[in-house]
Design a protein around this motif. Structure first.
Motif, mmCIF file in Angstrom:
data_model
loop_
_atom_site.group_PDB
_atom_site.id
_atom_site.type_symbol
_atom_site.label_atom_id
_atom_site.label_comp_id
_atom_site.label_asym_id
_atom_site.label_seq_id
_atom_site.Cartn_x
_atom_site.Cartn_y
_atom_site.Cartn_z
ATOM 1 N N LEU A 16 96.764 27.556 97.319
ATOM 2 C CA LEU A 16 98.033 27.185 97.933
ATOM 3 C C LEU A 16 98.303 25.693 97.796
ATOM 4 O O LEU A 16 99.435 25.269 97.551
ATOM 5 C CB LEU A 16 98.024 27.588 99.416
ATOM 6 N N VAL A 17 97.262 24.880 97.944
ATOM 7 C CA VAL A 17 97.410 23.436 97.812
ATOM 8 C C VAL A 17 97.817 23.066 96.383
ATOM 9 O O VAL A 17 98.729 22.260 96.162
ATOM 10 C CB VAL A 17 96.107 22.715 98.218
ATOM 11 N N ALA A 19 99.336 24.908 94.186
ATOM 12 C CA ALA A 19 100.703 25.362 93.944
ATOM 13 C C ALA A 19 101.720 24.391 94.527
ATOM 14 O O ALA A 19 102.732 24.065 93.883
ATOM 15 C CB ALA A 19 100.901 26.760 94.542
ATOM 16 N N LYS A 20 101.470 23.908 95.733
ATOM 17 C CA LYS A 20 102.403 22.971 96.371
ATOM 18 C C LYS A 20 102.410 21.622 95.653
ATOM 19 O O LYS A 20 103.476 21.018 95.475
ATOM 20 C CB LYS A 20 102.046 22.800 97.845
ATOM 21 N N LEU A 21 101.254 21.158 95.227
ATOM 22 C CA LEU A 21 101.191 19.895 94.488
ATOM 23 C C LEU A 21 101.958 19.984 93.174
ATOM 24 O O LEU A 21 102.692 19.063 92.802
ATOM 25 C CB LEU A 21 99.734 19.518 94.220
ATOM 26 N N GLU A 23 104.396 21.974 92.526
ATOM 27 C CA GLU A 23 105.808 22.071 92.892
ATOM 28 C C GLU A 23 106.392 20.682 93.150
ATOM 29 O O GLU A 23 107.558 20.418 92.835
ATOM 30 C CB GLU A 23 105.953 22.947 94.135
ATOM 31 N N GLN A 24 105.576 19.781 93.701
ATOM 32 C CA GLN A 24 106.043 18.435 94.020
ATOM 33 C C GLN A 24 105.870 17.461 92.859
ATOM 34 O O GLN A 24 106.180 16.281 92.988
ATOM 35 C CB GLN A 24 105.300 17.913 95.257
ATOM 36 N N ILE A 216 102.678 25.243 104.468
ATOM 37 C CA ILE A 216 101.930 24.248 103.714
ATOM 38 C C ILE A 216 102.562 22.892 103.966
ATOM 39 O O ILE A 216 103.760 22.715 103.792
ATOM 40 C CB ILE A 216 101.959 24.545 102.205
ATOM 41 N N GLY A 218 103.057 19.107 102.903
ATOM 42 C CA GLY A 218 102.978 18.382 101.644
ATOM 43 C C GLY A 218 102.074 17.170 101.701
ATOM 44 O O GLY A 218 101.796 16.617 102.762
#
Length: 246
Positions: A16-17, A19-21, A23-24, A216, A218
């Motif tokens: 999950l981390v 994926a979020k990184l 995305e950013q 999550i 950011g």
């Protein structure tokens, strides 16, 4: 270029981390024990560094040129196959039962046979990361547990029966004393998520019946100047705390 190293990237929280990184827009390097598993999971979206936090000799190269480090490593709170016990493969069922009984009742035997215990992952592994981290690191983010300061109170005393919270606290101490900027996140349990642990959640049959989603936070939130202690309260429910260096 800001590069984020994620340890435990192929685990539940790590996925999950990452994926979020991505995305950013961050450049992500995944530290993994299995390059094949990471490649299958992330394709060509991340850099892959083969390594193991339990082996300090494998870390210096993996930690070169990183800006942030997010540590999502962990193992089960209770002895299980994930502790990597080194047993004789020729044991019969009765001998296996006796061996597992000894694992649960003899701490010295348990530690001698385990290769992936909380002590080896959450304490020693984090200490190895601290020692190998570049002094230019902008932030060390560590996923700990909300029970580390309440180990003598239920239900955390149950969770800490085999030392997982003791090990997490040793990891926290190493980070705090390192002089590196850090954020320590002490979450509660993840439930109803796609990568939920089958550990204590299974025992407690925890469920929100779909009322809460996975949240999550950011990296930018981790790195801002927040109070040294903060609570995460989505919908008025405290799910964990954070400790943040100045």
């Amino acid at each position: 270029m800001e590069r984020v190293l994620v340890t435990g990237a192929t685990g539940g929280v790590g996925q999950l981390v990452v994926a979020k990184l991505l995305e950013q827009g961050y450049t992500v390097r995944a530290l993994t024990r299995s390059a094949d598993k990471a490649k299958q999971m992330f394709q060509d979206q991340v850099e892959i560094a083969l390594g193991d936090t339990r082996d300090p000799q494998m870390l210096p190269t993996a930690l070169q040129d990183i800006t942030y480090l997010i540590c999502c490593t962990g193992t089960t709170a209770f002895p299980s196959a994930k502790w990597g016990f080194q047993f004789d493969s020729k044991l019969n069922p009765l001998q296996q039962l006796w061996t597992w009984g000894k694992v649960f009742t003899d701490a010295n035997y348990r530690q001698a046979k385990a290769t992936n215990s909380p002590q080896q992952v959450d304490a020693e592994g984090v200490q190895h990361l601290v020692a190998a981290a570049p002094r230019t690191l902008k932030r060390f983010v560590f996923i700990s547990s909300c029970g580390v300061e309440r180990k003598d109170k239920p239900p955390y005393n149950l969770l800490n029966a085999f030392g997982v919270l003791d090990a997490k606290q040793q990891g926290e101490t190493a980070i705090i004393q390192s002089g590196l900027p850090y954020t320590i996140i002490r979450p509660g349990r993840l439930i109803d998520g796609p990568f939920t642990s089958s550990d204590l959640n299974t025992l407690l049959k925890a469920s929100t019946q779909g009322k809460l989603g996975v949240v999550i936070v950011g990296l930018a939130f981790f790195c801002q100047g927040l109070p040294a202690s903060a609570s995460l309260r989505p919908s008025g429910l405290t799910i964990g705390t954070m400790r943040i260096s100045k």
